[in-house]
Scaffold this motif. Structure first.
Motif, PDB file in Angstrom:
ATOM      1  N   LEU A 139       0.833  -1.194   0.000  1.00 39.03           N
ATOM      2  CA  LEU A 139       0.000   0.000   0.000  1.00 39.03           C
ATOM      3  C   LEU A 139       0.870   1.247   0.000  1.00 39.03           C
ATOM      4  N   LEU A 140       0.444   2.242  -0.766  1.00 36.53           N
ATOM      5  CA  LEU A 140       1.086   3.557  -0.750  1.00 36.53           C
ATOM      6  C   LEU A 140       0.219   4.515   0.044  1.00 36.53           C
ATOM      7  N   LEU A 141       0.769   5.028   1.144  1.00 38.78           N
ATOM      8  CA  LEU A 141       0.124   6.096   1.901  1.00 38.78           C
ATOM      9  C   LEU A 141       0.462   7.411   1.204  1.00 38.78           C
ATOM     10  N   TYR A 142      -0.554   8.241   0.952  1.00 36.66           N
ATOM     11  CA  TYR A 142      -0.290   9.514   0.277  1.00 36.66           C
ATOM     12  C   TYR A 142      -1.167  10.616   0.855  1.00 36.66           C
ATOM     13  N   ASP A 143      -0.630  11.825   0.848  1.00 36.36           N
ATOM     14  CA  ASP A 143      -1.355  13.016   1.285  1.00 36.36           C
ATOM     15  C   ASP A 143      -1.464  13.928   0.072  1.00 36.36           C
ATOM     16  N   PRO A 144      -2.638  13.991  -0.554  1.00 35.55           N
ATOM     17  CA  PRO A 144      -2.766  14.780  -1.785  1.00 35.55           C
ATOM     18  C   PRO A 144      -2.610  16.286  -1.566  1.00 35.55           C
ATOM     19  N   ARG A 145      -2.910  16.775  -0.357  1.00 32.04           N
ATOM     20  CA  ARG A 145      -2.790  18.211  -0.097  1.00 32.04           C
ATOM     21  C   ARG A 145      -1.325  18.630   0.021  1.00 32.04           C
ATOM     22  N   ARG A 146      -0.543  17.844   0.716  1.00 35.80           N
ATOM     23  CA  ARG A 146       0.877  18.194   0.886  1.00 35.80           C
ATOM     24  C   ARG A 146       1.760  17.544  -0.165  1.00 35.80           C
ATOM     25  N   ARG A 147       1.187  16.672  -1.005  1.00 40.86           N
ATOM     26  CA  ARG A 147       1.911  15.963  -2.072  1.00 40.86           C
ATOM     27  C   ARG A 147       3.054  15.117  -1.493  1.00 40.86           C
ATOM     28  N   THR A 148       2.745  14.386  -0.403  1.00 40.62           N
ATOM     29  CA  THR A 148       3.745  13.546   0.249  1.00 40.62           C
ATOM     30  C   THR A 148       3.309  12.092   0.244  1.00 40.62           C
ATOM     31  N   VAL A 149       4.282  11.209   0.469  1.00 41.27           N
ATOM     32  CA  VAL A 149       4.056   9.772   0.598  1.00 41.27           C
ATOM     33  C   VAL A 149       4.829   9.270   1.810  1.00 41.27           C
ATOM     34  N   VAL A 150       4.380   8.152   2.355  1.00 44.78           N
ATOM     35  CA  VAL A 150       5.077   7.505   3.474  1.00 44.78           C
ATOM     36  C   VAL A 150       5.667   6.198   2.954  1.00 44.78           C
ATOM     37  N   LEU A 151       6.975   6.047   3.135  1.00 41.74           N
ATOM     38  CA  LEU A 151       7.692   4.842   2.733  1.00 41.74           C
ATOM     39  C   LEU A 151       8.445   4.301   3.936  1.00 41.74           C
ATOM     40  N   THR A 152       9.039   3.129   3.776  1.00 45.43           N
ATOM     41  CA  THR A 152       9.839   2.527   4.840  1.00 45.43           C
ATOM     42  C   THR A 152      11.235   2.215   4.311  1.00 45.43           C
ATOM     43  N   ARG A 153      12.172   2.072   5.239  1.00 52.38           N
ATOM     44  CA  ARG A 153      13.509   1.616   4.870  1.00 52.38           C
ATOM     45  C   ARG A 153      13.865   0.479   5.818  1.00 52.38           C
ATOM     46  N   GLN A 154      14.276  -0.659   5.217  1.00 52.67           N
ATOM     47  CA  GLN A 154      14.663  -1.800   6.042  1.00 52.67           C
ATOM     48  C   GLN A 154      15.704  -2.645   5.315  1.00 52.67           C
ATOM     49  N   PHE A 155      16.393  -3.467   6.083  1.00 53.03           N
ATOM     50  CA  PHE A 155      17.438  -4.335   5.536  1.00 53.03           C
ATOM     51  C   PHE A 155      16.811  -5.532   4.854  1.00 53.03           C
ATOM     52  N   ARG A 156      17.266  -5.806   3.616  1.00 48.91           N
ATOM     53  CA  ARG A 156      16.813  -6.969   2.848  1.00 48.91           C
ATOM     54  C   ARG A 156      18.038  -7.785   2.461  1.00 48.91           C
ATOM     55  N   PHE A 157      18.190  -8.954   3.085  1.00 51.58           N
ATOM     56  CA  PHE A 157      19.368  -9.786   2.864  1.00 51.58           C
ATOM     57  C   PHE A 157      19.558 -10.196   1.411  1.00 51.58           C
ATOM     58  N   PRO A 158      18.512 -10.626   0.669  1.00 55.92           N
ATOM     59  CA  PRO A 158      18.738 -10.999  -0.739  1.00 55.92           C
ATOM     60  C   PRO A 158      19.326  -9.855  -1.569  1.00 55.92           C
ATOM     61  N   ALA A 159      18.902  -8.612  -1.319  1.00 55.58           N
ATOM     62  CA  ALA A 159      19.491  -7.473  -2.034  1.00 55.58           C
ATOM     63  C   ALA A 159      20.956  -7.291  -1.624  1.00 55.58           C
ATOM     64  N   PHE A 160      21.236  -7.506  -0.337  1.00 52.23           N
ATOM     65  CA  PHE A 160      22.603  -7.375   0.176  1.00 52.23           C
ATOM     66  C   PHE A 160      23.558  -8.350  -0.515  1.00 52.23           C
ATOM     67  N   VAL A 161      23.133  -9.617  -0.657  1.00 52.23           N
ATOM     68  CA  VAL A 161      24.025 -10.602  -1.276  1.00 52.23           C
ATOM     69  C   VAL A 161      24.150 -10.395  -2.787  1.00 52.23           C
ATOM     70  N   ASN A 162      23.326  -9.518  -3.356  1.00 54.70           N
ATOM     71  CA  ASN A 162      23.423  -9.187  -4.776  1.00 54.70           C
ATOM     72  C   ASN A 162      24.162  -7.869  -4.995  1.00 54.70           C
ATOM     73  N   GLY A 163      24.956  -7.440  -4.013  1.00 53.15           N
ATOM     74  CA  GLY A 163      25.823  -6.287  -4.188  1.00 53.15           C
ATOM     75  C   GLY A 163      25.258  -4.957  -3.747  1.00 53.15           C
ATOM     76  N   HIS A 164      24.026  -4.914  -3.255  1.00 54.06           N
ATOM     77  CA  HIS A 164      23.404  -3.686  -2.744  1.00 54.06           C
ATOM     78  C   HIS A 164      23.745  -3.581  -1.264  1.00 54.06           C
ATOM     79  N   ASP A 165      23.616  -2.386  -0.673  1.00 55.26           N
ATOM     80  CA  ASP A 165      23.881  -2.296   0.771  1.00 55.26           C
ATOM     81  C   ASP A 165      22.771  -2.954   1.592  1.00 55.26           C
ATOM     82  N   GLY A 166      21.682  -3.347   0.927  1.00 60.10           N
ATOM     83  CA  GLY A 166      20.615  -4.081   1.589  1.00 60.10           C
ATOM     84  C   GLY A 166      19.530  -3.217   2.188  1.00 60.10           C
ATOM     85  N   MET A 167      19.757  -1.921   2.327  1.00 57.53           N
ATOM     86  CA  MET A 167      18.765  -1.030   2.920  1.00 57.53           C
ATOM     87  C   MET A 167      17.833  -0.529   1.818  1.00 57.53           C
ATOM     88  N   LEU A 168      16.679  -1.181   1.679  1.00 61.28           N
ATOM     89  CA  LEU A 168      15.744  -0.838   0.611  1.00 61.28           C
ATOM     90  C   LEU A 168      14.630   0.071   1.113  1.00 61.28           C
TER      91      LEU A 168
END
Length: 195
Positions: A53-82
């Motif tokens: 789900l995408l949380l959005y505020d149409p008046r302020r034109r903002t969205v709420v996202l998250t950042r967390q560690f993902r091990f499969p991305a990490f082992v594929n050369g990314h820092d893992g923080m998606l």
């Protein structure tokens, strides 16, 4: 029954792993468009269906996202923080019920009205999962907790509130690389935040 079912004959199914989720190797005969039968073998990873789900505020034109560690991305050369939209597996709940709970666990926002916009297979070459995509408006009053996820599930989630334009720029710069999130941000740009 769909017409494709008549073109598939299962020959053998082997469970290769049943630990975190289920990995199977299936041998089957498939009737090609020219009428000939061809034996094929595929591995499928079954983790159940999910919702995001995408949380959005149409008046302020903002969205709420998250950042967390993902091990499969990490082992594929990314820092893992998606950077991602809140999401989770259905676990026998309806997509609407599950996404409301996930959003509150991960972001601290309690959403009442969610709108389903589409469903998609994210990696149909090997993963059985279908994801249900939702959007919901939010405001500061909807925040009932700090979010952060469930510690017992290994979650350590940072909550981000960003202007939509900044999030889209982050996609272009490769700072947001999660497929479901990119799809929802593009949807928002086309349908939710039109000038």
């Amino acid at each position: 029954m769909n017409e494709t079912a008549e073109r598939v004959r299962i020959v053998d199914v082997q469970v290769l792993s049943d630990d975190w989720y289920v990995l199977k190797k299936t041998t089957f005969d498939y009737q090609r468009a020219d009428g000939c039968w061809q034996r094929q073998s595929r591995e499928t990873y079954d983790r159940g269906n999910g919702a995001t789900l995408l949380l959005y505020d149409p008046r302020r034109r903002t969205v709420v996202l998250t950042r967390q560690f993902r091990f499969p991305a990490f082992v594929n050369g990314h820092d893992g923080m998606l950077i991602e939209t809140p999401a989770g597996l259905l676990e026998e709940a309806s997509p609407e019920e599950r996404i409301r709970a996930e959003v509150e666990e991960e972001t601290g926002y309690r959403v009442q009205s969610v709108r389903k916009i589409f469903e998609a297979f994210m990696s149909p070459g090997s993963v059985t999962e279908k994801v249900f995509f939702f959007v919901a408006e939010y405001d500061a009053g909807a925040r009932v907790g700090r979010g952060g996820g469930v510690v017992d599930e290994g979650e350590d989630i940072e909550v981000l509130e960003l202007p939509l334009d900044d999030a889209l720029t982050m996609v272009a710069r490769g700072e947001i690389m999660d497929g479901k999130t990119i799809m929802l941000l593009q949807y928002a740009a086309l349908h939710l935040f039109r000038e």
